[in-house]
Scaffold this motif. Structure first.
Motif, PDB file in Angstrom:
ATOM      1  N   PHE A 176      32.684  31.401  -1.234  1.00  0.00           N
ATOM      2  CA  PHE A 176      31.569  31.287  -1.501  1.00  0.00           C
ATOM      3  C   PHE A 176      30.851  31.438  -0.016  1.00  0.00           C
ATOM      4  N   GLY A 177      31.973  31.703   1.060  1.00  0.00           N
ATOM      5  CA  GLY A 177      32.074  32.976   2.232  1.00  0.00           C
ATOM      6  C   GLY A 177      30.855  31.483   3.133  1.00  0.00           C
ATOM      7  N   ILE A 178      31.547  30.067   2.776  1.00  0.00           N
ATOM      8  CA  ILE A 178      30.405  28.982   3.828  1.00  0.00           C
ATOM      9  C   ILE A 178      31.606  27.789   3.731  1.00  0.00           C
ATOM     10  N   ARG A 180      23.640  24.833   4.538  1.00  0.00           N
ATOM     11  CA  ARG A 180      23.312  26.243   4.087  1.00  0.00           C
ATOM     12  C   ARG A 180      22.531  26.591   2.890  1.00  0.00           C
ATOM     13  N   ARG A 208      20.294  29.456   0.965  1.00  0.00           N
ATOM     14  CA  ARG A 208      20.214  30.552   0.128  1.00  0.00           C
ATOM     15  C   ARG A 208      19.449  30.210  -0.754  1.00  0.00           C
ATOM     16  N   GLN A 219      16.494  32.419  -1.996  1.00  0.00           N
ATOM     17  CA  GLN A 219      16.319  33.499  -3.148  1.00  0.00           C
ATOM     18  C   GLN A 219      15.908  33.195  -4.197  1.00  0.00           C
ATOM     19  N   ASP A 257      18.753  32.118  10.299  1.00  0.00           N
ATOM     20  CA  ASP A 257      19.503  31.994   9.666  1.00  0.00           C
ATOM     21  C   ASP A 257      19.097  31.978   7.769  1.00  0.00           C
ATOM     22  N   ASN A 308      20.136  35.680   7.258  1.00  0.00           N
ATOM     23  CA  ASN A 308      20.823  35.913   6.767  1.00  0.00           C
ATOM     24  C   ASN A 308      21.151  35.488   5.409  1.00  0.00           C
ATOM     25  N   ALA A 309      20.433  33.791   4.723  1.00  0.00           N
ATOM     26  CA  ALA A 309      20.962  33.640   3.872  1.00  0.00           C
ATOM     27  C   ALA A 309      19.861  34.191   2.731  1.00  0.00           C
ATOM     28  N   ARG A 328      21.091  37.245   1.714  1.00  0.00           N
ATOM     29  CA  ARG A 328      22.513  38.066   1.150  1.00  0.00           C
ATOM     30  C   ARG A 328      24.249  37.674   1.153  1.00  0.00           C
ATOM     31  N   ASP A 329      23.542  36.065   1.326  1.00  0.00           N
ATOM     32  CA  ASP A 329      25.142  35.328   0.482  1.00  0.00           C
ATOM     33  C   ASP A 329      25.117  34.424  -0.285  1.00  0.00           C
ATOM     34  N   ALA A 330      25.794  34.560  -1.070  1.00  0.00           N
ATOM     35  CA  ALA A 330      25.893  33.951  -2.818  1.00  0.00           C
ATOM     36  C   ALA A 330      25.746  32.465  -3.036  1.00  0.00           C
TER      37      ALA A 330
END
Length: 881
Positions: free
Chosen positions: A786-788, A801, A805, A809, A838, A841-842, A844-846
């Motif tokens: 999950f890119g983290i 983080r 997100r 979102q 931060d 950027n968050a 666009r992250d899943a």
């Protein structure tokens, strides 16, 4: 000083040094041939008896006349009594890391008359300058005859030493006779053969001399030094004068040669006098003036003799039968028939399964770090394995039966099973062993176990749900005769004849403890280096090897120990268990001694020692530091009590009196960068194959005083030791073996950069471990990632983080009540540094649900977020399992 055959020889009056060390138990069971039955073993100063002297002189003349009439081209064995030679060497490290400079060779000779001693000095420092054993032994005999120490050429010479293989390197021709020696548990000995020396005696007769070697280290308890043996014998090891050290004996030789020689000769004297003392002991208990290579082999001899005296048929008792095989012998160029003993068919059927149920002792540490100040007792089972063997009645191998009913394993039963088990939740000390990948034992709440009937009974009494997947019960023969009871009683009577703590009493105790190991020898596949062939061979079974006997004995002792620790009151702590004992702050009055295993073990104690108690308190201290299995230190002793110290494999390299303080400092102040230095000896294989000297090899390994994670650590708190503090933790059982091994693997990676010393350390470890489990779960469920990842800020930063997100979102019940900048400032003010970027950027992250574990730090941040965002669906962040 005189020179002879390129060897410098110094005559010396009878009057000992040796590298002290720790010695493993022996492997093989082969007796040496008897020595002279008519010799009384008295080697003190010769008492003159004119009549006996004349008779002896006549006998010598008759021997000589007979020998002179024989073919002079064929070597003739001597007819004199066996000569015993104590041997020791002194050396210092050479110019290379793998060689030594031999300083001297000391020989203490005991024959018919007064002792005779010699010190021999090599002519140079190289291996080529080392004296020849075969030349030296002949020279020593000729000189001893010349001086009247012995009267004629002997039938045999026995060379005795302590850690003999380290001294044999002093001979330049070791390579020419090394294949006539054998490796007995890492020691050199003559078991099935001897070294042959050809020589011409003073009368010009061509002689054939048999020389046998014995390492008396095979006849002492593990950890016993030559100095301790000398004290027991009344020939104390000499002290080095002030200013001299064992590592620089060359300076001692240069500074005080007479004292150097006396020091070295005393070690040789201790070795040979100890051997002769053991010969006398053996004659007294076996009727033969003969001694096998190890104490456990002598124990087998005594046991076999007792069976015969009791009228017990060994073959029936052990389920064996006489077998023979015929083959061609290249040695004799003929067909030969070899006789042996093999298990009967019915025993052969059950043997592999019973061997699967054979395991070692229960060894666990139940806490980590310092304890509170209190009273901690070290309790041992009296006689443990020796007493436990008395539980065995005579076995009916022919009528074993298969069962799946757990009730069939309750009571005095010889049974073995493969079981599926589940202990009730909250069980403090589950009692069924599960073997891990390292072949050690772990005790989880659930799993599959190869176990014995006593262990099944203890588990049932703890409420365990057991499914017998495969079970075997072997009935006892009629009657209550115990197979090993005569031996145990005989050893106790033997010990009672001697002063407690004397050499003979301690040796009798060693014989009592040595028999059990022979029943298990070779059950587990193990290779050993064979000196004759210089190849690895499978460790052979002993004449007593029996899977049912060995497995039941160990299983019964594990069951007794497990019942004891499981019955400790819940307000008391158990610190550790080690094979036959346990450490606890429970008082003796709080121990439960009426369980079925305790009653059974106490009954055995009554059989062999009426009035004795099953538990003995060995030590008592006020505070302990627990590290891992076989790793406990005394943080605070009682003034009048010995300390508890198990160093977890660390060799401090300082005086033994300082070891405990050293270990406290090492543990309390350790870092992940610390290295442990060990100094093992050159391995037997390398010495033999490469003709290498035995040196101390410097080995650096990463220091590991961390918990071994046989249990899961919980309940962290800081506890003081003197002026320092260290985290203290309690271990609880793992759910199953897989959970245990996963945690140990993760911890092995984590500890490369960390140690468990503080509360922060533990919380870092807990975060790391639980987050690793979450990632495993997500990957198994199809989430590739999950890119983290966890950073050095830990799993709480992963949570932060993920929250960013969800906020960016609009997920998890969150609405944008603050600007990115305001939210970043709010989180930073709460202690969770965040920047507005931060949040950008968050966006666009899943977001992945249930991706953080409920650790202390995670729950703390969760409380902050719920307070600031009451509508947050916090359960979507935190793993619920």
């Amino acid at each position: 000083m005189e020179t002879n055959n390129s060897i410098q020889v110094v005559q010396h009056d009878a009057g000992c040094a040796l590298l002290e060390g720790v010695y493993e138990q022996d492997c093989y069971t082969n007796d040496e041939p008897d020595f002279d039955e008519d010799f009384d073993g008295d080697f003190e100063l010769f008492d003159y008896d004119p009549e006996a002297e004349i008779q002896r002189m006549v006998e010598i003349i008759e021997h000589l006349a007979a020998d002179l009439g024989k073919d002079p081209s064929i070597p003739i064995a001597g007819q004199g009594p066996t000569v015993f030679i104590g041997f020791d060497s002194e050396f210092v490290p050479g110019d290379q890391d793998n060689d030594n400079t031999i300083l001297s060779l000391q020989f203490y000779i005991i024959g018919e008359r007064e002792p005779y001693s010699r010190v021999i000095y090599p002519t140079g420092d190289s291996k080529a300058d080392r004296p020849s054993f075969k030349s030296v032994i002949v020279q020593l005999l000729l000189e001893a005859i010349e001086k009247g120490a012995i009267l004629e050429w002997p039938k045999m010479v026995v060379v005795c030493g302590f850690f003999l293989r380290i001294d044999l390197q002093a001979f330049g021709d070791l390579s020419t006779f090394k294949n006539d020696l054998e490796n007995v548990g890492g020691r050199v000995a003559s078991v099935k053969s001897s070294v042959t020396v050809l020589a011409t005696d003073r009368d010009g007769i061509f002689r054939n001399l048999k020389v046998r070697f014995i390492d008396v280290g095979g006849h002492v308890a593990m950890g016993t030094s030559l100095a301790q043996v000398g004290d027991l014998l009344g020939f104390p090891k000499l002290e080095l004068p002030n200013g001299y050290t064992k590592g620089r004996m060359d300076l001692f030789l240069a500074g005080d040669k007479p004292a150097f020689e006396q020091y070295g000769l005393r070690d040789a004297e201790i070795a040979v006098r100890f051997y002769l003392r053991l010969l006398d002991f053996s004659k007294e208990v076996t009727g033969k003036w003969s001694l096998p290579a190890t104490a456990s082999s002598l124990a087998v001899t005594i046991f076999m003799n007792q069976l015969k005296e009791s009228g017990v048929n060994f073959n029936a008792a052990f389920g064996v039968e006489e077998t023979s095989s015929t083959c061609w012998s290249a040695t004799t160029s003929s067909v030969v028939t070899r006789k042996d003993k093999s298990p009967i068919p019915m025993r052969s059927m059950l043997e592999p399964f019973a061997a699967s149920c054979y395991s070692g002792g229960r060894n666990e540490c139940y806490v980590f770090g310092p304890t509170d100040v209190g009273v901690y007792n070290d309790y041992d089972l009296a006689g443990a394995y020796t007493t436990g063997m008395v539980d065995l009645r005579h076995i009916d191998y022919e009528n074993f039966w298969i069962t799946h009913d757990p009730a069939d394993f309750v009571g005095h039963v010889l049974g073995f099973a493969y079981v599926k088990f589940a202990f009730p939740e909250g069980t403090r000390f589950p009692s069924l062993p599960v073997r891990n990948r390292d072949n050690g034992l772990v005790y989880p709440l659930t799993g599959f176990s190869y176990c014995t009937a006593p262990e099944i009974e203890v588990a049932l009494n703890l409420g365990c749900d057991i499914e017998i997947k495969h079970g075997i019960v072997i009935p006892w023969l009629d009657g209550d005769d115990r197979l090993f009871e005569p031996y145990v009683l005989g050893i106790r009577k033997l010990r009672a004849r001697f002063v407690k703590g004397s050499l003979d009493e301690l040796y009798a105790k060693l014989l009592g403890n040595g028999l059990y190991g022979k029943t298990a020898q070779g059950l587990k596949m193990k290779t050993v280096f064979e000196a004759k062939t210089m190849k690895s061979v499978e460790l052979p079974k002993s004449v007593l090897t029996n899977a049912a006997i060995a497995a039941h004995t160990t299983g019964f002792i594990r069951a007794v120990l497990s019942e004891q620790i499981a019955s400790i009151p819940s307000h008391r702590n158990v610190i550790s268990a080690t094979t036959d004992g346990f450490l606890t702050d429970a008082d003796e009055s709080e121990l439960i001694l009426d369980g079925p295993m305790a009653r059974r073990f106490q009954g055995l104690c009554e059989r062999v020692a009426p009035g004795s108690k099953m538990l003995e308190r060995k030590h008592k201290v006020r505070q302990l530091i627990a590290m891992k299995t076989r790793g406990q230190i005394t943080a605070m002793p009682f003034d009048d009590e010995p300390i508890i110290l198990a160093k977890a494999g660390v060799s401090p390299g300082i005086d033994a009196d300082l070891h405990n303080d050293y270990m406290i400092d090492l543990f309390m102040c350790r870092t992940h960068k610390d290295m442990a230095i060990t100094w093992p000896f050159t391995p037997f294989r390398e010495q033999w194959v490469k003709d290498a000297d035995v040196v101390r090899l410097k080995r650096k390994t990463k220091l590991n005083l961390e918990f071994d994670h046989k249990r899961r650590l919980v309940s962290p708190r800081m506890v003081a030791v003197d002026q320092c503090e260290h985290v203290s933790l309690v271990g609880v059982p793992w759910n199953d073996l897989a959970e245990c091994e996963r945690a140990r693997a993760i911890f092995n990676g984590w500890r490369r950069l960390r140690c468990l010393r503080t509360l922060d350390d533990f919380e870092d470890w807990e975060d790391h471990y639980l987050f690793s489990l979450v990632r495993d779960r997500l990957q198994k469920s199809g989430v590739k990632g999950f890119g983290i990842r966890a950073t050095n800020k830990g799993v709480v930063d992963v949570f932060r983080r993920l929250f960013l997100r969800a906020y960016a979102q609009g997920l998890c019940g969150l609405t944008k009540a603050m600007t990115y900048g305001a939210l970043a400032d709010w989180l930073t003010e709460k202690g969770y540094e965040t920047k507005a970027d931060d949040l950008k950027n968050a966006k666009r992250d899943a977001f992945v649900e249930n991706a953080v574990p409920p650790t202390r730090r995670v729950l703390k941040l969760a409380a902050v977020l719920v307070e600031g965002f009451p509508s947050i669906e916090i359960n979507k962040f935190i793993e619920s399992n």
